[in-house]
Scaffold this active site. Sequence first.
Site, mmCIF file in Angstrom:
data_model
loop_
_atom_site.group_PDB
_atom_site.id
_atom_site.type_symbol
_atom_site.label_atom_id
_atom_site.label_comp_id
_atom_site.label_asym_id
_atom_site.label_seq_id
_atom_site.Cartn_x
_atom_site.Cartn_y
_atom_site.Cartn_z
ATOM 1 N N ARG A 146 0.831 -1.408 -0.104
ATOM 2 C CA ARG A 146 0.090 0.120 0.028
ATOM 3 C C ARG A 146 0.737 1.155 0.071
ATOM 4 N NH1 ARG A 146 -2.008 -3.606 -1.290
ATOM 5 N NH2 ARG A 146 -3.811 -4.618 -0.937
ATOM 6 N N SER A 194 -10.666 -1.074 3.495
ATOM 7 C CA SER A 194 -9.921 -1.605 4.381
ATOM 8 C C SER A 194 -9.433 -0.225 5.281
ATOM 9 C CB SER A 194 -8.895 -2.394 4.012
ATOM 10 O OG SER A 194 -9.305 -3.554 3.635
ATOM 11 N N GLU A 263 -4.530 2.471 6.621
ATOM 12 C CA GLU A 263 -4.352 2.645 5.357
ATOM 13 C C GLU A 263 -4.751 4.091 4.885
ATOM 14 O OE1 GLU A 263 -5.931 -0.418 2.758
ATOM 15 O OE2 GLU A 263 -4.720 -2.027 3.879
#
Length: 270
Positions: A146, A194, A263
């Site tokens: 990520r 998420s 995230e």
Amino acid sequence: MKKINLSEYTSIGVGGSAYGEIVTDFENFRPNGDEIVIGRGTNLLASDFGTDRRVVIVRSSGISFSSATVIADGGTPLPLVCRFAAEAGLSGMEWACGIPGSVGGGVVMNAGAYGGQIADVLDFVEVLTPFGVVRMRGTELVFSYRSCRGLPRGIITKAGFALTGGTREDIEARMRELSAKRKGSQPSGRTFGSTFAKAGDVSAGELIDRAGLKGLRIGGARISEKHANFILTDGGTAADVRSLIDTVKLKVYARFGVKLEEEVRYIGEF
């Protein structure tokens, strides 16, 4: 520029206001290098107080292909790229069929799912900087989970994805399979996707679930009962969401000694 409500341009649906503009064509646009760039607004939490920085909402969405490379504008939704590739009989993007973000955001975050990621297919990216367009090969960038490092400061206006040949029927079948899997395991509604990154080999959702936090609510924000790594909002504030994120981090660390990392990226002051 005009005053915009950031809650309307982020998938979580909360946040204050800012001065911004929606850009569909970058031919006569020049960034100053300090703007906040928003694609489809996933994985973003904007403060209830908004921000004083200039905001650019990227809505360019052209797609074409050259041989086995799909070329898409930075504001193109990733599922649209997947469908285009499938119709052209090009495989390699099926994993992204349910990711609601844009091409630009996908590159910046090295978006991924079900064993695939942007790093695996990115051929090139074009970034509009205050000094002009910079074109970089995917191999010049440093990707991790990520994350993407090496991009110049600016706005991603275009990216090319190097794919492989396949049959439309097989590609679409795989996309249907992954879409059904996503729908069966993830909640619908106002959410980031998420919230937390994987903690080593253990999913953040598993740790949150084992800590007994499913359904935990603070104001108008709550942990999904369907998937513990998803936060949902129903009329709450950004402060509610941030407080819930911080609470989850504290409780998981107290229970397992694991420090969860978001995230989510933040806009403005909290």
